[in-house]
Motif scaffolding. Structure first.
Motif, PDB file in Angstrom:
ATOM      1  N   PRO A   1      42.619 -32.338  11.143  1.00 49.49           N
ATOM      2  CA  PRO A   1      41.685 -31.211   9.952  1.00 49.49           C
ATOM      3  C   PRO A   1      42.526 -30.380   9.133  1.00 49.49           C
ATOM      4  O   PRO A   1      42.356 -29.637   8.405  1.00 49.49           O
ATOM      5  CB  PRO A   1      40.615 -30.107  11.720  1.00 49.49           C
ATOM      6  N   TYR A   2      43.907 -30.780   8.739  1.00 50.32           N
ATOM      7  CA  TYR A   2      44.483 -30.243   8.321  1.00 50.32           C
ATOM      8  C   TYR A   2      44.030 -30.155   6.697  1.00 50.32           C
ATOM      9  O   TYR A   2      43.603 -31.392   6.518  1.00 50.32           O
ATOM     10  CB  TYR A   2      46.143 -30.426   8.554  1.00 50.32           C
ATOM     11  N   ARG A   3      44.644 -29.262   5.429  1.00 49.59           N
ATOM     12  CA  ARG A   3      44.257 -30.174   4.415  1.00 49.59           C
ATOM     13  C   ARG A   3      46.044 -30.150   3.125  1.00 49.59           C
ATOM     14  O   ARG A   3      46.376 -29.337   3.817  1.00 49.59           O
ATOM     15  CB  ARG A   3      43.869 -28.677   4.044  1.00 49.59           C
ATOM     16  N   ARG A   4      45.887 -30.992   2.267  1.00 45.88           N
ATOM     17  CA  ARG A   4      47.015 -31.152   1.580  1.00 45.88           C
ATOM     18  C   ARG A   4      47.086 -29.730   1.205  1.00 45.88           C
ATOM     19  O   ARG A   4      45.965 -29.655  -0.090  1.00 45.88           O
ATOM     20  CB  ARG A   4      47.000 -32.277   0.894  1.00 45.88           C
ATOM     21  N   PRO A   5      48.558 -28.929   0.820  1.00 41.50           N
ATOM     22  CA  PRO A   5      48.179 -28.144  -0.551  1.00 41.50           C
ATOM     23  C   PRO A   5      48.278 -28.586  -1.485  1.00 41.50           C
ATOM     24  O   PRO A   5      48.715 -29.347  -2.099  1.00 41.50           O
ATOM     25  CB  PRO A   5      49.108 -26.706   0.125  1.00 41.50           C
ATOM     26  N   GLY A   6      47.956 -27.808  -2.697  1.00 39.45           N
ATOM     27  CA  GLY A   6      47.557 -28.183  -3.899  1.00 39.45           C
ATOM     28  C   GLY A   6      48.891 -28.187  -4.899  1.00 39.45           C
ATOM     29  O   GLY A   6      49.615 -26.999  -4.172  1.00 39.45           O
ATOM     30  N   SER A   7      49.197 -28.522  -6.257  1.00 38.40           N
ATOM     31  CA  SER A   7      50.274 -28.077  -6.307  1.00 38.40           C
ATOM     32  C   SER A   7      50.473 -26.664  -7.251  1.00 38.40           C
ATOM     33  O   SER A   7      51.727 -26.336  -6.744  1.00 38.40           O
ATOM     34  CB  SER A   7      50.612 -28.842  -7.915  1.00 38.40           C
ATOM     35  N   GLU A   8      49.348 -26.355  -6.954  1.00 40.04           N
ATOM     36  CA  GLU A   8      49.747 -24.631  -7.540  1.00 40.04           C
ATOM     37  C   GLU A   8      50.423 -24.185  -6.214  1.00 40.04           C
ATOM     38  O   GLU A   8      51.228 -22.598  -6.664  1.00 40.04           O
ATOM     39  CB  GLU A   8      48.577 -23.918  -8.167  1.00 40.04           C
ATOM     40  N   ALA A   9      49.835 -24.460  -5.070  1.00 41.29           N
ATOM     41  CA  ALA A   9      50.147 -23.008  -3.978  1.00 41.29           C
ATOM     42  C   ALA A   9      51.668 -23.623  -3.419  1.00 41.29           C
ATOM     43  O   ALA A   9      52.179 -23.155  -3.326  1.00 41.29           O
ATOM     44  CB  ALA A   9      48.528 -23.523  -3.183  1.00 41.29           C
ATOM     45  N   THR A  10      51.950 -25.054  -3.839  1.00 41.45           N
ATOM     46  CA  THR A  10      52.942 -24.784  -3.399  1.00 41.45           C
ATOM     47  C   THR A  10      54.146 -24.788  -3.859  1.00 41.45           C
ATOM     48  O   THR A  10      55.231 -24.614  -3.829  1.00 41.45           O
ATOM     49  CB  THR A  10      53.223 -27.143  -3.646  1.00 41.45           C
ATOM     50  N   HIS A  11      53.982 -24.746  -5.666  1.00 42.47           N
ATOM     51  CA  HIS A  11      54.889 -24.140  -6.446  1.00 42.47           C
ATOM     52  C   HIS A  11      54.884 -22.566  -5.832  1.00 42.47           C
ATOM     53  O   HIS A  11      56.394 -21.890  -6.132  1.00 42.47           O
ATOM     54  CB  HIS A  11      54.597 -24.439  -7.914  1.00 42.47           C
ATOM     55  N   ALA A  12      53.809 -22.214  -5.995  1.00 43.94           N
ATOM     56  CA  ALA A  12      53.917 -20.379  -5.546  1.00 43.94           C
ATOM     57  C   ALA A  12      54.563 -20.617  -4.970  1.00 43.94           C
ATOM     58  O   ALA A  12      55.693 -19.410  -4.470  1.00 43.94           O
ATOM     59  CB  ALA A  12      52.442 -20.080  -5.430  1.00 43.94           C
ATOM     60  N   PHE A  13      54.789 -20.914  -3.544  1.00 48.48           N
ATOM     61  CA  PHE A  13      55.513 -20.905  -2.412  1.00 48.48           C
ATOM     62  C   PHE A  13      56.981 -21.339  -2.508  1.00 48.48           C
ATOM     63  O   PHE A  13      57.648 -20.146  -2.368  1.00 48.48           O
ATOM     64  CB  PHE A  13      55.352 -21.894  -1.074  1.00 48.48           C
ATOM     65  N   LEU A  14      57.457 -21.928  -3.634  1.00 49.19           N
ATOM     66  CA  LEU A  14      58.935 -22.653  -4.277  1.00 49.19           C
ATOM     67  C   LEU A  14      59.495 -21.491  -4.318  1.00 49.19           C
ATOM     68  O   LEU A  14      60.418 -20.655  -4.377  1.00 49.19           O
ATOM     69  CB  LEU A  14      58.635 -23.610  -4.323  1.00 49.19           C
ATOM     70  N   GLU A  15      58.490 -20.656  -5.606  1.00 46.47           N
ATOM     71  CA  GLU A  15      59.132 -20.036  -6.326  1.00 46.47           C
ATOM     72  C   GLU A  15      59.407 -18.906  -5.551  1.00 46.47           C
ATOM     73  O   GLU A  15      60.595 -17.434  -6.283  1.00 46.47           O
ATOM     74  CB  GLU A  15      57.453 -19.435  -7.312  1.00 46.47           C
ATOM     75  N   VAL A  16      58.432 -18.112  -4.603  1.00 46.41           N
ATOM     76  CA  VAL A  16      58.742 -16.852  -3.998  1.00 46.41           C
ATOM     77  C   VAL A  16      60.352 -17.403  -3.232  1.00 46.41           C
ATOM     78  O   VAL A  16      61.205 -15.908  -3.233  1.00 46.41           O
ATOM     79  CB  VAL A  16      58.049 -16.940  -3.183  1.00 46.41           C
ATOM     80  N   LEU A  17      61.013 -18.834  -2.790  1.00 46.64           N
ATOM     81  CA  LEU A  17      61.452 -18.519  -1.899  1.00 46.64           C
ATOM     82  C   LEU A  17      62.890 -19.027  -2.548  1.00 46.64           C
ATOM     83  O   LEU A  17      64.045 -18.008  -2.790  1.00 46.64           O
ATOM     84  CB  LEU A  17      61.947 -20.103  -1.039  1.00 46.64           C
ATOM     85  N   ARG A  18      63.012 -19.145  -4.128  1.00 41.61           N
ATOM     86  CA  ARG A  18      63.847 -19.219  -4.970  1.00 41.61           C
ATOM     87  C   ARG A  18      63.961 -17.383  -5.351  1.00 41.61           C
ATOM     88  O   ARG A  18      65.163 -17.566  -4.971  1.00 41.61           O
ATOM     89  CB  ARG A  18      63.948 -20.390  -6.359  1.00 41.61           C
TER      90      ARG A  18
END
Ligand code: SAH
Ligand code: SF4
Length: 347
Positions: A300-317
């Motif tokens: 049932p899982y969903r592949r996150p969109g590129s926006e959510a993915t990049h936002a996640f990456l930015e928080v980490l960076r």
């Protein structure tokens, strides 16, 4: 009595010397045979033309060189290809070749099925059938290598196929030694990576093997509660224990650990999760590899969109964490991370 292995790829140089000198062969023959297998990529003893016909027959009586049949080969539009191998007992394994620029990485399986059963992964859906031997792990790399043109050697090996490598510890380490050895495939330890769901005791043991292999820990959640919801074996350990083990691994090997994090849409991909993950990552010398969930039918899982993915990456960076998004390769042939599964019966 201990059974004498017939699978030649199961043997290291030392055991082969032992077996062959017992049979009255000179030592230099062993080097010739290993050279034929790993450097010259002979597919049978018959191809070892500087050995006498009698010796080739003797070898074939005593040993099997390859034990699997290639049941299927599928090639992706991105150049990735996947092999389905069938072993003599009917069990099957998938392995994947991922070419990128001058790099040719093979992804090998360590078990038939997986005992862990992570909620988002196809490999563990049917549990574990059996573990693979060291020779069977090495054979996947060799079968893949045999598919490549002569001037294109394998450059990297990742233990990221089906199964949990550290739950099949001895075979995994022994396969790493053969892949790494100068008498074997001669692939530098720094180009070999073991990915684990996170078994702290085995990580510490691996740190003492004198190998400088890369270690990737599948974290997938920034807190124990969420981690235990999606990874059954997370009940046996805690993120703190994994960070401790990762730190130990770095201290002993000098290798920075990779934290793998599968982004599952709206489950672990919120900015708050990224903040928590950054705090975990700062606990050791590591880099974070983000993998967008690759679809598995019936899950049932969903592949996150590129926006959510990049936002996640930015928080980490922004928090000072060295993080990257891993490209998904071979999705059209179900060869991407988490899509390999145990095949049974008619294909
Ligand atoms: N058992 C080991 C080795 C398998 S590696 C481990 O889990 O680390 C396979 C990698 O792909 C792991 O990081 C795994 O968690 C990840 N993975 C599993 N299912 C996935 C999926 N559906 N999409 C993306 N990555 C997935
Ligand atoms: Fe097994 Fe790894 Fe898949 Fe989890 S992610 S089920 S440990 S192969």
């Amino acid at each position: 009595m201990k059974e004498t292995p017939r699978h030649l790829l199961d043997l290291d140089q030392f055991s082969l010397i032992e077996r062959l000198t017992e049979a009255g062969l000179e030592r230099f023959r062993v080097d010739q045979i290993l050279g034929w297998v790993y450097r010259r990529r002979a597919r049978s003893f018959d191809e070892m033309t500087n050995l006498s016909k009698t010796l080739r027959l003797q070898l074939a009586e005593r040993f099997d060189l390859y034990t699997s049949e290639i049941e299927r080969r599928q090639t992706s539009t991105d150049g990735t290809f996947k092999l389905l191998l069938r072993w003599p007992d009917g069990a099957t394994s998938e392995c994947v070749m991922i070419p990128q620029d001058t790099r040719r990485a093979v992804c090998v399986s360590t078990q038939v099925g997986c005992p862990v059963g992570c909620a988002f992964c196809a490999s563990g859906l049917d549990g574990l059938e059996r573990s693979l031997t060291s020779g069977e792990i090495v054979e996947q790399a060799m079968q893949t290598y045999l598919q490549l043109p002569e001037d294109q050697p394998l450059t990297h090996v990742v233990f990221m196929g089906i199964g949990e490598p550290l739950a099949n510890y001895d075979a995994t380490v022994s396969a790493v030694r053969t892949l790494n050895a100068d008498w074997g495939l001669n692939i530098g330890a720094r180009r070999i990576t073991i990915s684990t769901v996170g078994l702290p005791r085995q990580i510490r043991r691996l740190a003492e093997e004198g190998l400088q292999v890369g270690l990737a820990i599948s974290l997938h959640a920034p807190n124990d509660e969420l981690r235990r919801e999606i990874i059954p074996w997370a009940e046996r350990t805690s993120i703190d224990d994994l960070v401790e083990a990762g730190r130990h691994y770095f201290d002993r090997t000098g290798r920075e650990v990779t934290l793998e994090y599968v982004l599952l849409g709206e489950l672990n991909d919120r900015p708050a999760h990224a903040k928590q993950l950054a705090a975990v990552a700062r606990g050791m010398r590591c880099n974070v590899n983000l993998i967008r969930y690759n679809g598995v039918s019936d899950l049932p899982y969903r592949r996150p969109g590129s926006e959510a993915t990049h936002a996640f990456l930015e928080v980490l960076r922004k928090a000072g964490v060295n993080a990257h998004i891993r490209a998904s390769r071979g999705m059209d042939i179900e060869a991407a991370c988490g899509q390999l599964r145990r095949q049974r019966g008619d294909l």
